[in-house]
Scaffold this motif. Structure first.
Motif, PDB file in Angstrom:
ATOM      1  N   LYS A  17       0.837  -1.191   0.000  1.00 31.62           N
ATOM      2  CA  LYS A  17       0.000   0.000   0.000  1.00 31.62           C
ATOM      3  C   LYS A  17       0.873   1.244   0.000  1.00 31.62           C
ATOM      4  O   LYS A  17       1.325   1.714   1.052  1.00 31.62           O
ATOM      5  CB  LYS A  17      -0.943  -0.015   1.210  1.00 31.62           C
ATOM      6  CG  LYS A  17      -1.964  -1.131   1.159  1.00 31.62           C
ATOM      7  CD  LYS A  17      -2.880  -1.110   2.362  1.00 31.62           C
ATOM      8  CE  LYS A  17      -3.907  -2.232   2.289  1.00 31.62           C
ATOM      9  NZ  LYS A  17      -4.797  -2.238   3.472  1.00 31.62           N
ATOM     10  N   LYS A  18       1.139   1.784  -1.169  1.00 35.55           N
ATOM     11  CA  LYS A  18       1.920   2.993  -1.319  1.00 35.55           C
ATOM     12  C   LYS A  18       1.222   3.871  -2.343  1.00 35.55           C
ATOM     13  O   LYS A  18       0.361   3.398  -3.099  1.00 35.55           O
ATOM     14  CB  LYS A  18       3.344   2.668  -1.762  1.00 35.55           C
ATOM     15  CG  LYS A  18       3.430   1.890  -3.060  1.00 35.55           C
ATOM     16  CD  LYS A  18       4.877   1.530  -3.384  1.00 35.55           C
ATOM     17  CE  LYS A  18       4.958   0.746  -4.688  1.00 35.55           C
ATOM     18  NZ  LYS A  18       6.367   0.392  -5.020  1.00 35.55           N
ATOM     19  N   TYR A  20      -0.265   5.614  -5.426  1.00 33.05           N
ATOM     20  CA  TYR A  20      -0.385   5.120  -6.803  1.00 33.05           C
ATOM     21  C   TYR A  20      -0.832   6.273  -7.687  1.00 33.05           C
ATOM     22  O   TYR A  20      -1.933   6.806  -7.515  1.00 33.05           O
ATOM     23  CB  TYR A  20      -1.403   3.971  -6.857  1.00 33.05           C
ATOM     24  CG  TYR A  20      -1.514   3.314  -8.207  1.00 33.05           C
ATOM     25  CD1 TYR A  20      -0.652   2.297  -8.569  1.00 33.05           C
ATOM     26  CD2 TYR A  20      -2.485   3.721  -9.126  1.00 33.05           C
ATOM     27  CE1 TYR A  20      -0.748   1.681  -9.817  1.00 33.05           C
ATOM     28  CE2 TYR A  20      -2.588   3.119 -10.370  1.00 33.05           C
ATOM     29  CZ  TYR A  20      -1.722   2.095 -10.703  1.00 33.05           C
ATOM     30  OH  TYR A  20      -1.818   1.489 -11.943  1.00 33.05           O
ATOM     31  N   VAL A  28      -3.897   6.128  -2.368  1.00 31.74           N
ATOM     32  CA  VAL A  28      -3.283   5.011  -1.647  1.00 31.74           C
ATOM     33  C   VAL A  28      -4.258   3.847  -1.738  1.00 31.74           C
ATOM     34  O   VAL A  28      -5.326   3.875  -1.123  1.00 31.74           O
ATOM     35  CB  VAL A  28      -3.004   5.364  -0.173  1.00 31.74           C
ATOM     36  CG1 VAL A  28      -2.436   4.151   0.554  1.00 31.74           C
ATOM     37  CG2 VAL A  28      -2.042   6.534  -0.076  1.00 31.74           C
ATOM     38  N   PRO A  29      -3.939   2.830  -2.546  1.00 29.94           N
ATOM     39  CA  PRO A  29      -4.892   1.726  -2.740  1.00 29.94           C
ATOM     40  C   PRO A  29      -5.163   0.968  -1.445  1.00 29.94           C
ATOM     41  O   PRO A  29      -4.267   0.791  -0.612  1.00 29.94           O
ATOM     42  CB  PRO A  29      -4.169   0.818  -3.753  1.00 29.94           C
ATOM     43  CG  PRO A  29      -3.156   1.694  -4.413  1.00 29.94           C
ATOM     44  CD  PRO A  29      -2.721   2.655  -3.346  1.00 29.94           C
ATOM     45  N   THR A  30      -6.406   0.546  -1.281  1.00 34.58           N
ATOM     46  CA  THR A  30      -6.729  -0.392  -0.208  1.00 34.58           C
ATOM     47  C   THR A  30      -6.534  -1.823  -0.685  1.00 34.58           C
ATOM     48  O   THR A  30      -6.346  -2.726   0.123  1.00 34.58           O
ATOM     49  CB  THR A  30      -8.189  -0.203   0.258  1.00 34.58           C
ATOM     50  OG1 THR A  30      -9.064  -0.310  -0.873  1.00 34.58           O
ATOM     51  CG2 THR A  30      -8.372   1.162   0.892  1.00 34.58           C
ATOM     52  N   GLN A  31      -6.588  -2.029  -2.003  1.00 34.90           N
ATOM     53  CA  GLN A  31      -6.280  -3.312  -2.624  1.00 34.90           C
ATOM     54  C   GLN A  31      -5.669  -3.047  -3.990  1.00 34.90           C
ATOM     55  O   GLN A  31      -6.133  -2.163  -4.716  1.00 34.90           O
ATOM     56  CB  GLN A  31      -7.527  -4.178  -2.795  1.00 34.90           C
ATOM     57  CG  GLN A  31      -8.160  -4.654  -1.496  1.00 34.90           C
ATOM     58  CD  GLN A  31      -9.510  -5.302  -1.774  1.00 34.90           C
ATOM     59  OE1 GLN A  31     -10.450  -4.632  -2.164  1.00 34.90           O
ATOM     60  NE2 GLN A  31      -9.602  -6.595  -1.569  1.00 34.90           N
ATOM     61  N   LEU A  32      -4.639  -3.798  -4.341  1.00 33.06           N
ATOM     62  CA  LEU A  32      -4.044  -3.693  -5.659  1.00 33.06           C
ATOM     63  C   LEU A  32      -3.502  -5.064  -6.036  1.00 33.06           C
ATOM     64  O   LEU A  32      -2.640  -5.598  -5.345  1.00 33.06           O
ATOM     65  CB  LEU A  32      -2.933  -2.641  -5.685  1.00 33.06           C
ATOM     66  CG  LEU A  32      -2.429  -2.194  -7.063  1.00 33.06           C
ATOM     67  CD1 LEU A  32      -1.742  -0.836  -6.968  1.00 33.06           C
ATOM     68  CD2 LEU A  32      -1.480  -3.200  -7.694  1.00 33.06           C
ATOM     69  N   TRP A  55      -9.847   1.754  -3.758  1.00 32.34           N
ATOM     70  CA  TRP A  55      -9.447   2.938  -3.012  1.00 32.34           C
ATOM     71  C   TRP A  55     -10.687   3.579  -2.415  1.00 32.34           C
ATOM     72  O   TRP A  55     -11.818   3.138  -2.664  1.00 32.34           O
ATOM     73  CB  TRP A  55      -8.715   3.927  -3.919  1.00 32.34           C
ATOM     74  CG  TRP A  55      -9.581   4.602  -4.947  1.00 32.34           C
ATOM     75  CD1 TRP A  55     -10.156   5.837  -4.880  1.00 32.34           C
ATOM     76  CD2 TRP A  55     -10.003   4.054  -6.216  1.00 32.34           C
ATOM     77  NE1 TRP A  55     -10.892   6.099  -6.000  1.00 32.34           N
ATOM     78  CE2 TRP A  55     -10.815   5.030  -6.841  1.00 32.34           C
ATOM     79  CE3 TRP A  55      -9.765   2.847  -6.881  1.00 32.34           C
ATOM     80  CZ2 TRP A  55     -11.393   4.823  -8.093  1.00 32.34           C
ATOM     81  CZ3 TRP A  55     -10.343   2.644  -8.132  1.00 32.34           C
ATOM     82  CH2 TRP A  55     -11.135   3.621  -8.726  1.00 32.34           C
ATOM     83  N   HIS A 124     -14.756  -4.521  -0.503  1.00 39.47           N
ATOM     84  CA  HIS A 124     -13.612  -3.858   0.111  1.00 39.47           C
ATOM     85  C   HIS A 124     -13.216  -4.590   1.382  1.00 39.47           C
ATOM     86  O   HIS A 124     -14.073  -4.988   2.163  1.00 39.47           O
ATOM     87  CB  HIS A 124     -13.957  -2.415   0.472  1.00 39.47           C
ATOM     88  CG  HIS A 124     -13.377  -1.419  -0.466  1.00 39.47           C
ATOM     89  ND1 HIS A 124     -13.189  -0.106  -0.135  1.00 39.47           N
ATOM     90  CD2 HIS A 124     -12.915  -1.530  -1.727  1.00 39.47           C
ATOM     91  CE1 HIS A 124     -12.664   0.552  -1.137  1.00 39.47           C
ATOM     92  NE2 HIS A 124     -12.497  -0.290  -2.123  1.00 39.47           N
ATOM     93  N   GLU A 127     -10.919  -1.988   7.115  1.00 35.83           N
ATOM     94  CA  GLU A 127      -9.704  -1.482   7.750  1.00 35.83           C
ATOM     95  C   GLU A 127      -9.702  -1.781   9.244  1.00 35.83           C
ATOM     96  O   GLU A 127      -8.739  -1.493   9.936  1.00 35.83           O
ATOM     97  CB  GLU A 127      -9.596   0.032   7.532  1.00 35.83           C
ATOM     98  CG  GLU A 127      -9.401   0.421   6.072  1.00 35.83           C
ATOM     99  CD  GLU A 127      -8.110  -0.136   5.501  1.00 35.83           C
ATOM    100  OE1 GLU A 127      -7.096  -0.189   6.237  1.00 35.83           O
ATOM    101  OE2 GLU A 127      -8.115  -0.528   4.324  1.00 35.83           O
TER     102      GLU A 127
END
Length: 226
Positions: A17-18, A20, A28-32, A55, A124, A127
Motif C-alpha cells: 500500500k503505497k 499510486y 493510496v490503494p486499499t487493494q491492488l 481505493w 472492500h 480497515e
C-alpha cells in the motif's frame, strides 16, 4: 473468508500500500492486484495496469474499485452505505432523474461479495483490525469485510469499447473502438461517487455537490454514439 484461487497458472500477489499515480492525481490503494489469468495475450496499455484496484474517494469517502473482466475490459464500482437512500436498490430501479450516469449506464448492483476470491471480488477489505484472540491458533489471517456496503457498477464493454481479451476485437481499434484504461475508469468512478453522494443529499466540506460539469458517456449500443 476469501476462497483460494483455483484458475490461475501464476499466483497473484497483493501489492504494497503505497501512493499510486492515476489520472493526474495520487491515491493510496486499499487493494491492488495483478492477476495474470485476466491479462489479454496481446501487448497493450493493460500490461502496465493492475487488474484490481480499490481505493476510497477523497471527496466523498465512498469505497471505489476497478476490476478487469475476462474479456480484458475494466469495470468500475462504487459502494454506498446503509444510510444512503439507494442502499439495496436494483440498478434498474434507480430513478433516471437522479442523474446516476457512469460510462454506458449502470449495469450492476449487489451487496459486498464476501465469498469470491479477494483478487476478483466486488468488495472492500475492512480497515478494522481483527479482535485479539479471535483468530484460531495456527490459522492464516483472514481478510475481514464491511457488510454495510451496496455496490453500483458499470462496464466498459460496449460496442464502441475495445475488448482486448476477445479475438474478434483484436482489430477493433482500427474500426473506431477505444480501450478504456485505468485513468478513464478512475475518472468515471470518481464521477459516479459524486453522483451517488449528490443523490444521497451529501455535501463536500459543507458545499452541495455539483455534477453538472461531469462528462456523460453514451448509453446506447450504436458504435457511432461517442
Amino acid at each position: 473468508m476469501a476462497k483460494k484461487p483455483t484458475n490461475n497458472r501464476v499466483p497473484a500477489k497483493a501489492e504494497p500500500k503505497k501512493p499510486y499515480p492515476i489520472a493526474g492525481t495520487s491515491i493510496v490503494p486499499t487493494q491492488l492486484f495483478h492477476v495474470p489469468s485476466l491479462q489479454p495475450r496481446q501487448e497493450g496499455p493493460w500490461r502496465d495496469e493492475p487488474d484490481k484496484l480499490a481505493w476510497v474517494d477523497k471527496a466523498t469517502g465512498m469505497p471505489c474499485l476497478m476490476l478487469r473482466a475476462r474479456n480484458g475490459t475494466l469495470s468500475g464500482y462504487v459502494a454506498v452505505s446503509a444510510k444512503h437512500p439507494l442502499f439495496g436498490f436494483d440498478y434498474r430501479a434507480v430513478p433516471a432523474d437522479l442523474g446516476i450516469q457512469p460510462h454506458g449506464g449502470l449495469n450492476y448492483s449487489a451487496a459486498c461479495d464476501e465469498e469470491a476470491d479477494e483478487r476478483v471480488s466486488v468488495c472492500h477489505i475492512s480497515e478494522q483490525p481483527r479482535e485479539r484472540g479471535r483468530q484460531p491458533r495456527g490459522e492464516q489471517e483472514r481478510p475481514t469485510f464491511n457488510e454495510e456496503q451496496w455496490w453500483f457498477g458499470f462496464a466498459c464493454d460496449k460496442s464502441y469499447d475495445l475488448r482486448p481479451g476477445c479475438y474478434q476485437d483484436h482489430m477493433s481499434a482500427e474500426n473506431g473502438q477505444t480501450y478504456r484504461g485505468e485513468d478513464y475508469v478512475f475518472t468515471q468512478c470518481t464521477n459516479l461517487a459524486h453522483q451517488l453522494a449528490a443523490a444521497g443529499g451529501e455535501t463536500v466540506s459543507g458545499v452541495p455537490i455539483d455534477t453538472s460539469s461531469f462528462t456523460v458517456p453514451p448509453v446506447g449500443l450504436d458504435a457511432g454514439e461517442k
